[in-house]
Design an enzyme around this catalytic site. Structure first.
Site, PDB file in Angstrom:
ATOM      1  CE1 TYR A  20      -3.460  -2.649   0.512  1.00 24.41           C
ATOM      2  CE2 TYR A  20      -4.603  -0.709   1.311  1.00 24.41           C
ATOM      3  CZ  TYR A  20      -4.633  -2.006   0.849  1.00 24.41           C
ATOM      4  OH  TYR A  20      -5.820  -2.645   0.726  1.00 24.41           O
ATOM      5  CE  LYS A  60       1.608 -17.605  -3.314  1.00 28.45           C
ATOM      6  NZ  LYS A  60       0.777 -18.828  -3.421  1.00 28.45           N
ATOM      7  CG  ASP A  65      -2.315 -19.986  -2.054  1.00 28.66           C
ATOM      8  OD1 ASP A  65      -1.755 -19.994  -0.939  1.00 28.66           O
ATOM      9  OD2 ASP A  65      -1.836 -20.581  -3.047  1.00 28.66           O
ATOM     10  CG  ASP A  87      -8.105  -4.637   1.841  1.00 25.85           C
ATOM     11  OD1 ASP A  87      -9.115  -4.407   2.535  1.00 25.85           O
ATOM     12  OD2 ASP A  87      -7.960  -4.230   0.674  1.00 25.85           O
ATOM     13  CG  ASP A  91     -13.638  -7.014   2.609  1.00 23.06           C
ATOM     14  OD1 ASP A  91     -13.368  -6.358   3.636  1.00 23.06           O
ATOM     15  OD2 ASP A  91     -14.062  -6.500   1.559  1.00 23.06           O
TER      16      ASP A  91
HETATM   17  C1  IPM Z   1     -10.347  -1.244   4.288  1.00 21.16           C
HETATM   18  C2  IPM Z   1     -10.614  -0.584   2.979  1.00 21.16           C
HETATM   19  C3  IPM Z   1      -9.440   0.320   2.666  1.00 21.16           C
HETATM   20  C4  IPM Z   1      -8.203  -0.536   2.634  1.00 21.16           C
HETATM   21  C5  IPM Z   1      -9.581   1.112   1.363  1.00 21.16           C
HETATM   22  C6  IPM Z   1     -10.856   1.920   1.369  1.00 21.16           C
HETATM   23  C7  IPM Z   1      -8.385   1.968   1.107  1.00 21.16           C
HETATM   24  O1  IPM Z   1     -10.825  -1.530   1.990  1.00 21.16           O
HETATM   25  O2  IPM Z   1     -10.242  -0.541   5.295  1.00 21.16           O
HETATM   26  O3  IPM Z   1     -10.239  -2.467   4.328  1.00 21.16           O
HETATM   27  O4  IPM Z   1      -7.932  -1.196   1.643  1.00 21.16           O
HETATM   28  O5  IPM Z   1      -7.504  -0.565   3.636  1.00 21.16           O
HETATM   29 MN    MN Z   2     -10.912  -3.563   2.703  1.00 19.83          MN
END
Ligand code: IPM
Ligand code: MN
Length: 368
Positions: free
Chosen positions: A146, A196, A228, A252, A256
Site C-alpha cells: 500500500y 506467501k 491462498d 485487507d 472481508d
Molecule cells: C479497508 C478498505 C481500505 C483498505 C480502502 C478503502 C483503502 O478496503 O479498510 O479495508 O484497503 O484498507
Molecule cells: Mn478492505
C-alpha cells in the site's frame, strides 16, 4: 469526572446514518459511567470534497481536530460521485490512507465474530459451524504494498506500465507480530501467520521474524499458512483460528472474507491503533469494516452495529473505559438475542423483528 475528547468523522454513504446511532450510544454510556465525552464532528472524504469544491478529502481543520482528540470515530468514505476525481484526492487514497499513516496506526484489529444466534445469516452451512466462531484478524496497516515506493505509472518499451512496491522492514513485522501475540495471550493462545513465503521475499522475512517474536510467547501456539490456502481454510472451518496476523494487502482481503462468512459486513467493527502510551492507552481510529455502502445509503436501513461496536473498541483501547466498552458489547448481544435484525441479517424466522437503522440503535440504547 474524566473528560475525553473524540473526533467524529461520519464521512459518506451510510456513514452519517450509522454514526447517529453510535452517538446515541455514546451519550447514554457516558451518563451511565459518569465520564464526559466531548465529541466534535469534522468533514472527511466525499463530504469534505463537496465542502471544499473538490480540493481535499482531508481538510487541515479535520486533521487538527483529530490531533487534538484521544481517538477518531470514523464512519466510512467514498462513493460513485467521487470515483472519477484524480486518485490523490479520492476519499480512500486521499483521506483514509493518509490518516492511518499520519497517526502511525499500524495495527488494524478486525474481530470476525459469527454469533451463534446469527448463524443463519452466514453463507456457510449451519451444520459446519454450529457454534459460530470468533477470529481476530490482526492486519499490518501502514506498510507493505500500500505504501512502498516507487508507486507510479510510466512509459517503458513503448507502453504504459504500473508499479507498486511491497516493502516490509523487520521492525514493522516485529511490532505487528507482538500485537498479535499479546492479543492471543488474552484469548485462546493461538496465532496463525499468513504470508506467501513460497514466492515473496517479503513473506520470507515476515515468517522468520514472526517465528523469532514467538519465542517470547512460549505459551502461544504458532502456525503458518500461505494466503491462498488461508482463504480456503477460513471458509472450510473458521473455528480452527484464534488470531490471524498478516500484512496489509492479505489482511485487507482476508478480513472481508471473514466478515462475509460471519454473516454480515454490517456487524464487524475495527480498530486501527498506534503504539500504546505509558498508561497502556492507544490513539486510534475506529471504523466499521464494511465501507460506505452507497447502494443503501440514505434509506435508513443500514446496520449500525459495526459502528456501535467500533465505539466499544474506542472506549476500551483509547479511553480505558473498559466497563463501558463491555456493557456496549453486551447490549448489542442482547438486542440480537431479542431478535432485532436489520435487513442484512434478517432471515425471516419467527423470533426475528425486521428493524431500520434507528430502531436497532434504540434497541441497543434501551439495553444499556
Ligand atoms: C479497508 C478498505 C481500505 C483498505 C480502502 C478503502 C483503502 O478496503 O479498510 O479495508 O484497503 O484498507
Ligand atoms: Mn478492505
Amino acid at each position: 469526572m474524566t473528560e475525553h475528547r473524540i473526533a467524529v468523522l461520519p464521512g459518506d454513504g451510510i456513514g452519517p446514518e450509522v454514526m447517529d446511532e453510535a452517538l446515541k450510544v455514546l451519550r447514554r454510556i457516558s451518563e451511565k459511567y459518569s465520564f464526559e465525552a466531548a465529541h466534535q464532528e469534522f468533514a472527511v472524504g466525499g463530504a469534505a470534497l463537496d465542502a471544499t469544491g473538490n480540493t481535499t478529502p482531508l481538510p487541515q481543520e479535520t486533521l487538527e481536530g483529530c490531533e487534538n482528540a484521544s481517538a477518531i470515530l470514523f464512519g466510512s468514505v467514498g462513493g460513485p460521485k467521487w470515483e472519477s476525481l484524480p486518485p490523490d484526492i479520492q476519499p480512500e487514497r486521499g483521506a483514509l490512507l493518509p490518516l492511518r499513516k499520519h497517526f502511525g496506526l499500524f495495527a488494524n484489529l478486525r474481530p470476525g465474530v459469527c454469533h451463534p444466534a446469527l448463524i443463519d445469516a452466514s453463507p456457510v452451512k449451519n451444520s459446519l459451524i454450529p457454534n459460530g466462531f470468533d477470529v481476530l484478524c490482526v492486519r499490518e496497516l501502514t506498510g507493505g504494498i500500500y505504501f512502498g515506493s516507487p508507486k507510479e505509472r510510466r512509459e517503458e518499451g513503448g507502453e504504459e506500465i504500473a508499479v507498486d512496491t511491497m516493502v516490509y522492514r523487520t521492525s514493522e513485522v516485529e511490532r505487528i507480530a507482538r500485537v498479535a501475540f499479546e492479543a492471543a495471550m488474552v484469548r485462546d493462545k493461538r496465532v496463525c501467520s499468513v504470508d506467501k513465503a513460497n514466492v515473496l521475499q517479503n513473506s520470507m522475512l515476515w515468517r522468520e521474524t514472526v517465528i523469532r517474536v514467538a519465542k517470547d510467547y512460549p505459551e502461544v501456539q504458532l502456525s503458518h499458512l500461505y494466503v491462498d490456502n488461508a482463504a480456503m481454510q477460513l471458509i472450510r472451518y473458521a473455528p480452527d483460528y484464534d488470531v490471524i496476523v498478516t500484512g496489509n494487502l492479505f489482511g485487507d482481503i482476508l478480513s472481508d472474507e471473514m466478515a462475509m462468512i460471519s454473516g454480515s459486513l454490517g456487524m464487524l467493527p475495527s480498530a486501527s491503533l498506534g503504539s500504546p502510551d505509558t498508561d497502556g492507552l492507544n490513539f486510534g481510529l475506529y471504523e466499521p469494516s464494511g465501507g460506505s455502502a452507497p447502494d443503501i445509503a440514505g434509506q435508513g436501513i443500514a446496520n449500525p452495529i459495526a459502528q456501535i461496536l467500533s465505539l466499544a473498541m474506542l472506549l476500551r483501547y483509547s479511553l480505558g473505559e473498559r466497563e463501558a466498552a463491555d456493557s456496549v458489547d453486551k447490549a448489542v448481544e442482547e438486542a440480537i438475542a431479542a431478535g432485532y435484525r436489520t435487513g442484512d441479517i434478517y432471515r425471516g424466522s419467527e423470533n426475528e423483528k425486521l428493524v431500520n437503522t434507528s430502531d436497532m440503535g434504540n434497541a441497543i440504547v434501551e439495553r444499556l
